[in-house]
Design a protein around this motif. Sequence first.
Motif, short mmCIF file in Angstrom:
data_model
loop_
_atom_site.label_atom_id
_atom_site.label_comp_id
_atom_site.label_asym_id
_atom_site.label_seq_id
_atom_site.Cartn_x
_atom_site.Cartn_y
_atom_site.Cartn_z
N PRO A 1 38.00 39.74 38.25
CA PRO A 1 37.97 38.35 38.70
C PRO A 1 36.58 37.75 38.54
CG PRO A 1 38.27 39.85 40.58
CD PRO A 1 38.25 40.68 39.34
N VAL A 2 36.54 36.47 38.10
CA VAL A 2 35.28 35.78 37.89
C VAL A 2 35.39 34.36 38.45
CG1 VAL A 2 35.92 35.09 35.53
CG2 VAL A 2 33.53 35.16 36.18
N GLU B 1 34.14 31.33 46.89
CA GLU B 1 34.54 31.45 48.29
C GLU B 1 35.95 32.02 48.40
OE1 GLU B 1 33.96 29.05 52.40
OE2 GLU B 1 34.43 27.84 50.63
N VAL B 2 36.85 31.60 47.53
CA VAL B 2 38.21 32.13 47.54
C VAL B 2 38.19 33.63 47.26
CG1 VAL B 2 40.44 32.09 46.36
CG2 VAL B 2 39.31 29.94 46.94
N ILE C 1 38.28 39.35 49.44
CA ILE C 1 37.72 40.66 49.81
C ILE C 1 37.88 40.87 51.31
CG2 ILE C 1 35.60 42.02 50.01
CD1 ILE C 1 34.58 40.63 47.49
N GLU C 2 37.52 39.84 52.09
CA GLU C 2 37.61 39.94 53.55
C GLU C 2 39.03 40.28 54.02
OE1 GLU C 2 34.35 36.99 55.58
OE2 GLU C 2 36.20 36.08 54.85
N ASN C 3 40.01 39.74 53.30
CA ASN C 3 41.40 39.91 53.70
C ASN C 3 42.13 41.01 52.94
OD1 ASN C 3 41.45 37.77 55.69
ND2 ASN C 3 41.27 36.36 53.97
N GLY C 4 41.40 41.82 52.18
CA GLY C 4 42.00 42.94 51.47
C GLY C 4 42.89 42.54 50.30
N LEU C 5 42.72 41.32 49.80
CA LEU C 5 43.60 40.83 48.74
C LEU C 5 43.20 41.30 47.34
CD1 LEU C 5 44.13 37.18 50.00
CD2 LEU C 5 45.59 39.18 50.34
N GLU D 1 42.55 44.49 46.64
CA GLU D 1 42.69 45.94 46.75
C GLU D 1 43.12 46.58 45.43
OE1 GLU D 1 42.19 49.47 48.65
OE2 GLU D 1 41.62 47.50 49.34
N PHE D 2 43.74 45.79 44.55
CA PHE D 2 44.21 46.35 43.28
C PHE D 2 43.08 47.02 42.50
CE2 PHE D 2 42.57 42.36 41.75
CZ PHE D 2 42.15 42.63 40.45
N ARG D 3 41.85 46.53 42.62
CA ARG D 3 40.74 47.16 41.90
C ARG D 3 40.50 48.57 42.41
NH1 ARG D 3 38.99 45.38 37.38
NH2 ARG D 3 36.99 46.28 37.79
N ARG D 4 40.57 48.77 43.72
CA ARG D 4 40.36 50.10 44.29
C ARG D 4 41.50 51.04 43.91
NH1 ARG D 4 38.70 46.84 48.86
NH2 ARG D 4 36.45 46.95 49.07
#
Length: 137
Positions: free
Chosen positions: A104-105, A113-114, A119-123, A125-128
Amino acid sequence: MKIALIAHDEKKEDMIQFAQAYKKLLEQHVLHATGTTGKRLNKEAGLEVIRHLSGPYGGDQQIGSLVADGKIDMILFFRDPLTAQPHEPDISALIRLCDVHGVPVATNMATAEVLVKGIENGLLEFRRVEKREGKLQ
């Protein structure tokens, strides 16, 4: 996560303000930046940043190499679409690499900000998950 931060000259102040606003979140991650942006983020926002070369000397290309190697999870590149100078990094090659590798860029503060809220909301997570499964390095 490993987050790269880049800003054209006219957007560096925006990057500093953004980093100050989201310092608590950003300091939980490994941050990479091009030279001058990284120096200012360290000095003015108090963030620990791995600094690469300045944009005109290839810092954006160094970060692009990390994207290609699966070592960057997100890029925040505050670009100046109106008065970017010839010596500043060209974002088109970096965006292409991000699209190829599913990174994501964000190119402005609103989109950044989005992503940070994601990140804050765990959205994001697919990268991990992809890293754990060996799909990313």
